[in-house]
Design a protein around this motif. Structure first.
Motif, PDB file in Angstrom:
ATOM      1  N   GLN A  39     -45.297 -14.669  -5.011  1.00 17.05           N
ATOM      2  CA  GLN A  39     -43.881 -14.482  -5.319  1.00 17.05           C
ATOM      3  C   GLN A  39     -43.118 -13.823  -4.178  1.00 17.05           C
ATOM      4  O   GLN A  39     -43.681 -13.090  -3.364  1.00 17.05           O
ATOM      5  CB  GLN A  39     -43.741 -13.668  -6.601  1.00 17.05           C
ATOM      6  CG  GLN A  39     -44.373 -14.367  -7.804  1.00 17.05           C
ATOM      7  CD  GLN A  39     -44.139 -13.643  -9.104  1.00 17.05           C
ATOM      8  OE1 GLN A  39     -43.130 -12.964  -9.286  1.00 17.05           O
ATOM      9  NE2 GLN A  39     -45.075 -13.789 -10.026  1.00 17.05           N
ATOM     10  N   SER A  40     -41.826 -14.097  -4.161  1.00 22.03           N
ATOM     11  CA  SER A  40     -40.937 -13.586  -3.127  1.00 22.03           C
ATOM     12  C   SER A  40     -39.553 -13.431  -3.730  1.00 22.03           C
ATOM     13  O   SER A  40     -39.273 -13.964  -4.813  1.00 22.03           O
ATOM     14  CB  SER A  40     -40.871 -14.587  -1.960  1.00 22.03           C
ATOM     15  OG  SER A  40     -40.241 -15.791  -2.396  1.00 22.03           O
ATOM     16  N   PRO A  41     -38.627 -12.738  -3.061  1.00 24.68           N
ATOM     17  CA  PRO A  41     -37.260 -12.649  -3.568  1.00 24.68           C
ATOM     18  C   PRO A  41     -36.609 -14.016  -3.771  1.00 24.68           C
ATOM     19  O   PRO A  41     -35.838 -14.204  -4.724  1.00 24.68           O
ATOM     20  CB  PRO A  41     -36.538 -11.835  -2.491  1.00 24.68           C
ATOM     21  CG  PRO A  41     -37.606 -10.949  -1.935  1.00 24.68           C
ATOM     22  CD  PRO A  41     -38.837 -11.821  -1.915  1.00 24.68           C
ATOM     23  N   ALA A  42     -36.905 -14.981  -2.904  1.00 20.00           N
ATOM     24  CA  ALA A  42     -36.327 -16.322  -3.076  1.00 20.00           C
ATOM     25  C   ALA A  42     -36.823 -16.957  -4.372  1.00 20.00           C
ATOM     26  O   ALA A  42     -36.051 -17.576  -5.116  1.00 20.00           O
ATOM     27  CB  ALA A  42     -36.687 -17.206  -1.881  1.00 20.00           C
ATOM     28  N   LEU A  43     -38.111 -16.805  -4.674  1.00 20.62           N
ATOM     29  CA  LEU A  43     -38.642 -17.328  -5.927  1.00 20.62           C
ATOM     30  C   LEU A  43     -38.009 -16.622  -7.109  1.00 20.62           C
ATOM     31  O   LEU A  43     -37.681 -17.249  -8.118  1.00 20.62           O
ATOM     32  CB  LEU A  43     -40.157 -17.172  -5.947  1.00 20.62           C
ATOM     33  CG  LEU A  43     -40.869 -17.680  -7.214  1.00 20.62           C
ATOM     34  CD1 LEU A  43     -42.169 -18.389  -6.853  1.00 20.62           C
ATOM     35  CD2 LEU A  43     -41.153 -16.526  -8.185  1.00 20.62           C
ATOM     36  N   TRP A  44     -37.809 -15.304  -7.008  1.00 20.40           N
ATOM     37  CA  TRP A  44     -37.184 -14.575  -8.115  1.00 20.40           C
ATOM     38  C   TRP A  44     -35.760 -15.055  -8.361  1.00 20.40           C
ATOM     39  O   TRP A  44     -35.335 -15.190  -9.504  1.00 20.40           O
ATOM     40  CB  TRP A  44     -37.201 -13.080  -7.828  1.00 20.40           C
ATOM     41  CG  TRP A  44     -38.592 -12.520  -7.777  1.00 20.40           C
ATOM     42  CD1 TRP A  44     -39.708 -13.002  -8.408  1.00 20.40           C
ATOM     43  CD2 TRP A  44     -39.027 -11.380  -7.040  1.00 20.40           C
ATOM     44  NE1 TRP A  44     -40.806 -12.236  -8.107  1.00 20.40           N
ATOM     45  CE2 TRP A  44     -40.428 -11.233  -7.281  1.00 20.40           C
ATOM     46  CE3 TRP A  44     -38.391 -10.462  -6.209  1.00 20.40           C
ATOM     47  CZ2 TRP A  44     -41.174 -10.204  -6.704  1.00 20.40           C
ATOM     48  CZ3 TRP A  44     -39.135  -9.437  -5.635  1.00 20.40           C
ATOM     49  CH2 TRP A  44     -40.508  -9.315  -5.892  1.00 20.40           C
ATOM     50  N   ARG A  45     -35.028 -15.331  -7.289  1.00 22.59           N
ATOM     51  CA  ARG A  45     -33.669 -15.841  -7.478  1.00 22.59           C
ATOM     52  C   ARG A  45     -33.697 -17.226  -8.133  1.00 22.59           C
ATOM     53  O   ARG A  45     -32.848 -17.555  -8.968  1.00 22.59           O
ATOM     54  CB  ARG A  45     -32.929 -15.881  -6.142  1.00 22.59           C
ATOM     55  CG  ARG A  45     -32.405 -14.512  -5.710  1.00 22.59           C
ATOM     56  CD  ARG A  45     -31.463 -14.613  -4.531  1.00 22.59           C
ATOM     57  NE  ARG A  45     -32.165 -14.889  -3.297  1.00 22.59           N
ATOM     58  CZ  ARG A  45     -32.669 -13.948  -2.492  1.00 22.59           C
ATOM     59  NH1 ARG A  45     -32.552 -12.673  -2.798  1.00 22.59           N
ATOM     60  NH2 ARG A  45     -33.276 -14.271  -1.376  1.00 22.59           N
ATOM     61  N   ALA A  46     -34.685 -18.036  -7.748  1.00 27.34           N
ATOM     62  CA  ALA A  46     -34.810 -19.357  -8.359  1.00 27.34           C
ATOM     63  C   ALA A  46     -35.159 -19.245  -9.845  1.00 27.34           C
ATOM     64  O   ALA A  46     -34.652 -20.010 -10.677  1.00 27.34           O
ATOM     65  CB  ALA A  46     -35.866 -20.183  -7.623  1.00 27.34           C
ATOM     66  N   LEU A  47     -36.024 -18.296 -10.198  1.00 28.21           N
ATOM     67  CA  LEU A  47     -36.344 -18.093 -11.611  1.00 28.21           C
ATOM     68  C   LEU A  47     -35.112 -17.643 -12.394  1.00 28.21           C
ATOM     69  O   LEU A  47     -34.875 -18.098 -13.522  1.00 28.21           O
ATOM     70  CB  LEU A  47     -37.454 -17.049 -11.752  1.00 28.21           C
ATOM     71  CG  LEU A  47     -38.883 -17.512 -11.461  1.00 28.21           C
ATOM     72  CD1 LEU A  47     -39.831 -16.315 -11.478  1.00 28.21           C
ATOM     73  CD2 LEU A  47     -39.345 -18.562 -12.469  1.00 28.21           C
ATOM     74  N   ALA A  48     -34.338 -16.735 -11.826  1.00 30.27           N
ATOM     75  CA  ALA A  48     -33.115 -16.301 -12.496  1.00 30.27           C
ATOM     76  C   ALA A  48     -32.141 -17.467 -12.659  1.00 30.27           C
ATOM     77  O   ALA A  48     -31.498 -17.623 -13.711  1.00 30.27           O
ATOM     78  CB  ALA A  48     -32.460 -15.162 -11.710  1.00 30.27           C
ATOM     79  N   HIS A  49     -32.052 -18.307 -11.625  1.00 31.73           N
ATOM     80  CA  HIS A  49     -31.201 -19.496 -11.691  1.00 31.73           C
ATOM     81  C   HIS A  49     -31.676 -20.438 -12.783  1.00 31.73           C
ATOM     82  O   HIS A  49     -30.873 -21.031 -13.514  1.00 31.73           O
ATOM     83  CB  HIS A  49     -31.217 -20.199 -10.334  1.00 31.73           C
ATOM     84  CG  HIS A  49     -30.245 -21.328 -10.220  1.00 31.73           C
ATOM     85  ND1 HIS A  49     -30.219 -22.186  -9.133  1.00 31.73           N
ATOM     86  CD2 HIS A  49     -29.270 -21.786 -11.056  1.00 31.73           C
ATOM     87  CE1 HIS A  49     -29.277 -23.085  -9.311  1.00 31.73           C
ATOM     88  NE2 HIS A  49     -28.691 -22.862 -10.471  1.00 31.73           N
ATOM     89  N   ALA A  50     -32.988 -20.584 -12.927  1.00 32.49           N
ATOM     90  CA  ALA A  50     -33.535 -21.433 -13.983  1.00 32.49           C
ATOM     91  C   ALA A  50     -33.077 -20.955 -15.352  1.00 32.49           C
ATOM     92  O   ALA A  50     -32.697 -21.753 -16.228  1.00 32.49           O
ATOM     93  CB  ALA A  50     -35.059 -21.467 -13.905  1.00 32.49           C
TER      94      ALA A  50
END
Length: 267
Positions: A39-50
């Motif tokens: 995981q990374s901050p970019a993945l976390w932002r993508a999860l929030a976007h989902a």
């Protein structure tokens, strides 16, 4: 694993996260198996976007992962002096003001919070390693179906950090304070049999049966009327924060709403 929504065009496909929707069921897939879905901050932002991209018709969200591991935790690049390109490194985070640092961590946590929405039932399908941030992501869901090879571990304390991605509250709620402390402070692995015994896993199945078990559970969750499930989830989520008498009152209020809604349906 194969995704129940894989036959449909993704609603979102970025930074190791893919979202597909089929009628009332959404599937969020961690899709970077080469890095064990680190995981990374970019993945976390993508999860929030989902979470923000879900149609209002969705009732159940399945969280799954490609490859042998659910998520091996935070990408090790985070621990290098430079960190991730375009993101604050750990030394840079440490130099932020209290308010600024709190804001950065709060943004990271958004990837882990929407799974608790009362209008959704969320199911994590977990195989292989679910370590640190991966463990906390599985804990963010309402239910967990795990493969027999699952390995949960909370490694943050051993790195001089704490679990800060919303995992401490559900962990204590599921297994109790003493066991949660022992799991976090030692960083040891919790395997499938123990996970089921102490309440981390709702169901343990052979890896080859993980998809089918999740499909069966999803189908069962969709049988009851949506509003009844929403009210029930809200009652159960709030139960530990209410006194016995407060919970009785909450049950009465929820049942009154259901009876009135059902009476309206019959008019």
């Amino acid at each position: 694993m194969t995704s129940p929504g894989s036959a449909h065009d993704p609603v979102l496909d970025q930074d190791g996260v893919r979202l597909t929707v089929e009628d009332t069921v959404a599937t969020v897939t961690l899709a970077n198996p080469a890095k064990r879905n680190a995981q990374s901050p970019a993945l976390w932002r993508a999860l929030a976007h989902a979470g923000r991209s879900l149609p209002g018709t969705v009732r159940v969200v399945v969280l799954r992962a490609e490859g042998k591991s659910f998520s091996a935790g935070l990408d090790r690049q985070a621990f290098t002096p430079e960190g991730f390109p375009g993101e604050p490194s750990f030394p840079e985070l440490a130099r932020l003001s209290d308010d600024a640092l709190d804001g950065v961590i709060a943004e990271y946590q958004e990837a882990f919070t929407w799974w608790r929405r009362s209008d959704l039932v969320t199911v994590a399908a977990v195989q292989g390693h679910a370590i640190g941030a991966g463990f906390q992501l599985a804990l963010a869901c309402d239910l967990r179906v795990v493969a027999q090879d699952v390995q949960f571990a909370m490694r943050e304390t051993g790195l001089g950090l704490v679990p800060d991605l919303t995992g401490t509250h559900p962990l204590v709620s599921l297994v109790g304070y003493a066991r949660a402390l022992e799991i976090c402070a030692t960083g040891r692995f919790v395997h499938a049999e123990e996970a089921e015994r102490i309440g981390l896993a709702n169901l343990v199945v052979p890896g080859a049966e993980l998809d089918s078990a999740v499909r069966d559970l999803t189908a069962a969750l969709l049988v009851a009327p949506r509003d009844a499930v929403i009210e029930t989830k809200a009652l159960l989520r709030g139960a530990t924060d209410r006194s016995y008498e407060e919970q009785r009152a909450a049950e009465r209020a929820a049942q009154a709403r259901r009876l009135r809604d059902l009476a309206d349906l019959g008019d």
